[in-house]
Design an enzyme around this catalytic site. Structure first.
Site, short mmCIF file in Angstrom:
data_model
loop_
_atom_site.label_atom_id
_atom_site.label_comp_id
_atom_site.label_asym_id
_atom_site.label_seq_id
_atom_site.Cartn_x
_atom_site.Cartn_y
_atom_site.Cartn_z
N GLY A 1 -17.24 0.82 -17.33
CA GLY A 1 -18.41 -0.10 -17.39
C GLY A 1 -19.67 -0.13 -16.37
O GLY A 1 -19.75 0.86 -15.57
N ILE A 2 -20.14 -1.09 -16.39
CA ILE A 2 -21.25 -1.42 -15.20
C ILE A 2 -20.55 -2.30 -13.84
O ILE A 2 -20.20 -3.36 -14.42
CB ILE A 2 -22.44 -2.02 -15.58
CG1 ILE A 2 -23.07 -0.93 -16.82
CG2 ILE A 2 -23.59 -1.98 -14.67
CD1 ILE A 2 -24.13 -1.40 -17.70
N GLY A 3 -20.87 -2.09 -12.74
CA GLY A 3 -20.81 -2.99 -11.64
C GLY A 3 -19.85 -2.33 -10.76
O GLY A 3 -19.24 -1.15 -10.48
N ALA A 4 -19.39 -3.11 -9.74
CA ALA A 4 -18.51 -2.80 -8.45
C ALA A 4 -17.24 -2.35 -8.90
O ALA A 4 -16.63 -1.38 -8.24
CB ALA A 4 -18.58 -4.15 -7.67
N ILE A 5 -16.71 -2.95 -9.98
CA ILE A 5 -15.12 -2.41 -10.30
C ILE A 5 -15.07 -1.30 -10.69
O ILE A 5 -14.31 -0.24 -10.24
CB ILE A 5 -14.48 -3.66 -11.18
CG1 ILE A 5 -14.19 -4.85 -10.26
CG2 ILE A 5 -13.14 -2.91 -11.62
CD1 ILE A 5 -13.62 -5.92 -11.03
N GLU B 1 -20.12 4.63 -22.80
CA GLU B 1 -21.32 4.34 -23.05
C GLU B 1 -22.39 4.57 -22.34
O GLU B 1 -23.49 4.64 -22.61
CB GLU B 1 -21.45 2.76 -23.70
CG GLU B 1 -21.23 1.72 -22.63
CD GLU B 1 -21.37 0.31 -23.29
OE1 GLU B 1 -21.86 -0.42 -22.41
OE2 GLU B 1 -20.81 0.11 -24.24
N GLY C 1 -20.24 -2.97 -25.23
CA GLY C 1 -19.26 -2.05 -26.00
C GLY C 1 -17.86 -2.33 -25.58
O GLY C 1 -17.05 -1.34 -26.06
#
Length: 430
Positions: free
Chosen positions: A213-217, A236, A334
């Site tokens: 996904g998107i982001g820091a993690i 995605e 998603g």
């Protein structure tokens, strides 16, 4: 007709192009880092000419001035994903959110037939084909279903390969721009994110195919994969961290069972380094979201590991990712597509990763989800939950055992109260 002649005949300015928009029209806008900002800015500047124009998109990275207070007479946003720039408008009733799986957005566009599509494309190749660039996802569905297609053509937009092009003759108005593509800088990673990333990476094996996904993690997860071998990407989206793993020889895509040798994605968010890497690169296959996010397609990848983040998890394993009570934070995107695709994958796994505490020190592992919150991943679909305190495997476990495992990875400050709840429900300590 020679495509060069069509191109010349349909060249115009952004200000002139948006006069094709009429009051009451539905306008769909390419999203994220592919947002056609010159066209959007021109549309907003022409606001006094419109009444009741509906704006549709997923994630916006531009100014979102069409949903600012005072714009209600001219524009109404109907989004399927919200972020920091559109969240207030939705929660204050000045905009709407339509819940949809990301994979279904092209279907929704074709059913609703928008009036105008605003696109952001690469320059045409020698055959007259432009690329959808860093935002393939629903761009073709928008182009094919709209009455009028307005495109800004930009030499800075990378030409991506795969199923990601549109011919010049399918464009009704062409606006040439030479603007930088929107970039998403790498997030700042703290100690908690790094520990979560390390815990997630412990579930990833050599040869696995990843969705991030998107982001820091997700970025933190990538930091702990440098010792892995022959990883693949079917996601995605991906960002700069994947390019770094490719350069290090960690991501090779060599053991993928679908599109071997290629990273697969539907949109991209990152810096110019990412955009330069994907330009004209046959090792990257970009495709519409109803392909990349179709769970049956995802499941054709053996050992698919889906990694996503969430807002809350209750002791049954219900996952909330898009809201806090009735307040909308984002949308499902998603997540469900890949959770279910991973379940169809031979050897597949899905991971929900989150800090144990939200801002303000509130536990994210809770007895019962907040009233009004929408469940994003059901307790029947949930697989792994990860915090900085460890990994809880929930799929196939009893409610009592789920509670026990979740309490073990909750923040120490709430474990006692969660255990007391477990006694009330099940007559035994977790």
């Amino acid at each position: 007709m020679d495509w060069h002649a069509h191109y010349r005949d349909h060249l115009t300015t952004a200000a002139q192009a948006v006069t094709r928009i009429r009051s009451g029209d539905t306008v769909v806008i390419q999203h994220a880092c592919a947002e056609p900002t010159a066209l959007v800015d021109a549309m907003v500047a022409n606001a006094d000419a419109y009444e009741g124009v509906e704006i549709c998109h997923v994630l916006t990275m531009g100014k979102s001035a069409y949903c600012a207070p005072g714009m209600e007479r001219h524009f109404h946003l109907n989004a399927t994903f919200i972020g920091g720039l559109t969240r207030a408008a939705v929660n204050e009733g000045r905009a709407d959110l339509t819940p949809l799986f990301f994979s279904q957005y092209p279907k929704w566009l074709r059913m609703n037939e928008p009036d105008v599509a605003l696109l952001h494309l690469s320059e045409p190749d020698e055959h007259g084909y432009c690329s959808f660039g860093v935002g393939v996802d629903y761009a073709r569905a928008a182009q094919q279903s709209a009455r009028t297609v307005i495109a800004q053509v930009n030499p800075h937009m990378p030409r991506v390969l795969g199923d990601a092009s549109v011919h010049v003759t399918d464009l009704d108005a062409i606006v040439e721009v030479c603007d930088p593509i929107i970039e998403l800088p790498p997030p700042v990673l703290g100690e908690v994110e790094m520990k979560i990333g390390e815990n997630c990476a412990s579930l990833i094996n050599d040869g696995d195919t990843l969705q991030l996904g998107i982001g820091a993690i997700p970025d933190a997860v990538l930091r702990f994969l440098t010792h892995k071998k022959d990883l693949g990407i079917h996601s995605e989206m991906f960002s700069d961290g994947v390019v770094e793993l490719i350069e290090q020889g960690v991501v090779t895509n060599s053991r993928k069972t679908l599109h071997p040798g290629q990273c697969v994605a539907t949109f991209l968010m990152g810096t110019r380094k990412l955009y330069d890497y994907v330009h004209d690169n046959p090792a990257v296959h970009m495709a519409p979201v109803d392909y990349t996010n179709n769970p049956q397609v995802i499941g054709r990848n053996d050992n698919l590991v889906a990694i996503n983040s969430c807002v809350q998890v209750d002791l049954q394993g219900q996952v909330v990712s898009s809201s806090a009570g009735l307040r909308q934070i984002s949308a499902i995107g998603g997540q469900a597509d890949f959770v279910r695709g991973a379940a169809m994958s031979a050897g597949g796994r899905s991971i929900m990763a989150m800090p144990s505490l939200a801002k303000g020190g509130v536990s994210k592992i809770i007895p019962v989800i907040d009233q009004g919150s929408a469940v994003s991943t059901s307790r029947e679909d949930v697989d792994y939950i990860v915090t900085e305190y460890g990994v809880a495997h929930l799929w196939g476990q009893t409610l009592r055992e789920r509670a026990r495992r979740l309490i073990e990875i909750a923040h120490p400050s709430v474990r006692e109260s969660l255990s007391e709840e477990c006694v009330r429900r099940y007559g035994t300590h977790a």
